[in-house]
Design a protein around this motif. Structure first.
Motif, short mmCIF file in Angstrom:
data_model
loop_
_atom_site.label_atom_id
_atom_site.label_comp_id
_atom_site.label_asym_id
_atom_site.label_seq_id
_atom_site.Cartn_x
_atom_site.Cartn_y
_atom_site.Cartn_z
N ALA A 80 0.85 -1.20 0.00
CA ALA A 80 0.00 0.00 0.00
C ALA A 80 0.88 1.24 0.00
CB ALA A 80 -0.91 0.01 1.22
N MET A 81 0.32 2.36 -0.48
CA MET A 81 1.06 3.63 -0.45
C MET A 81 1.05 4.15 0.99
SD MET A 81 2.32 4.14 -3.37
CE MET A 81 2.83 5.84 -3.36
N ARG A 82 2.24 4.32 1.54
CA ARG A 82 2.39 4.76 2.93
C ARG A 82 3.52 5.79 3.01
NH1 ARG A 82 -0.08 0.38 5.81
NH2 ARG A 82 -0.05 -1.52 4.58
N PRO A 83 3.48 6.65 4.04
CA PRO A 83 4.58 7.60 4.20
C PRO A 83 5.84 6.88 4.70
CG PRO A 83 3.06 7.80 6.03
CD PRO A 83 2.45 6.83 5.05
N ALA A 84 6.95 7.14 4.05
CA ALA A 84 8.21 6.53 4.48
C ALA A 84 8.92 7.41 5.50
CB ALA A 84 9.12 6.28 3.28
N VAL A 85 8.53 8.68 5.59
CA VAL A 85 9.14 9.61 6.55
C VAL A 85 8.03 10.26 7.37
CG1 VAL A 85 10.56 11.67 6.84
CG2 VAL A 85 11.09 10.06 5.01
N MET A 86 8.17 10.18 8.70
CA MET A 86 7.24 10.82 9.62
C MET A 86 8.06 11.69 10.58
SD MET A 86 4.75 7.59 10.36
CE MET A 86 6.04 6.36 10.18
N VAL B 228 10.90 9.29 12.06
CA VAL B 228 10.91 7.87 11.74
C VAL B 228 11.06 7.75 10.23
CG1 VAL B 228 9.57 5.72 11.73
CG2 VAL B 228 9.47 7.25 13.70
N ILE B 229 12.05 6.98 9.79
CA ILE B 229 12.26 6.72 8.36
C ILE B 229 12.12 5.22 8.14
CG2 ILE B 229 13.87 6.88 6.44
CD1 ILE B 229 15.15 9.27 7.95
N ILE B 230 11.18 4.83 7.30
CA ILE B 230 10.91 3.42 7.04
C ILE B 230 11.53 3.06 5.70
CG2 ILE B 230 9.12 1.68 6.70
CD1 ILE B 230 7.30 3.51 8.42
N ASP B 231 12.47 2.12 5.70
CA ASP B 231 13.11 1.66 4.47
C ASP B 231 12.33 0.55 3.81
OD1 ASP B 231 15.32 3.42 4.64
OD2 ASP B 231 16.30 2.07 6.04
N SER B 232 11.77 -0.35 4.62
CA SER B 232 11.00 -1.46 4.06
C SER B 232 9.98 -1.92 5.10
CB SER B 232 11.91 -2.62 3.67
OG SER B 232 12.53 -3.17 4.81
N MET B 233 8.94 -2.59 4.60
CA MET B 233 7.87 -3.07 5.47
C MET B 233 7.23 -4.27 4.79
SD MET B 233 4.37 -1.03 6.52
CE MET B 233 5.19 0.30 7.35
N GLU B 234 6.86 -5.25 5.58
CA GLU B 234 6.13 -6.39 5.02
C GLU B 234 4.87 -6.64 5.83
OE1 GLU B 234 7.85 -10.47 6.69
OE2 GLU B 234 9.42 -9.28 5.72
#
Length: 73
Positions: free
Chosen positions: A30-36, A50-56
């Protein structure tokens, strides 16, 4: 339509935090923010990011995991 900003107010009505969401990309299907980025107005210059590089995605999480009882585990 994607959220870009959240403002958090105290019961008194004063703004005490703002979160900026950016760098939307596909994460866990899904389209999600990678930077909060969260700014605090309680303490001058205080912020967190918070920086998200990957998510499963995890399959088949039971609804019971999303209860107040599950928070104490």
């Amino acid at each position: 339509m994607r959220p870009l900003r959240f403002d958090y107010y105290a019961k008194s009505g004063l703004l005490f935090k703002s979160m900026i969401l950016s760098d939307y990309k596909e994460l866990a299907g899904a389209m999600r923010p990678a930077v909060m980025h969260m700014d605090s107005y309680e303490i001058e210059g205080a912020w967190s990011e918070v920086i998200i590089d990957s998510m499963e995605a995890l399959p088949d999480i039971p609804d019971s995991r999303f209860s107040t009882a599950a928070l104490t585990r």
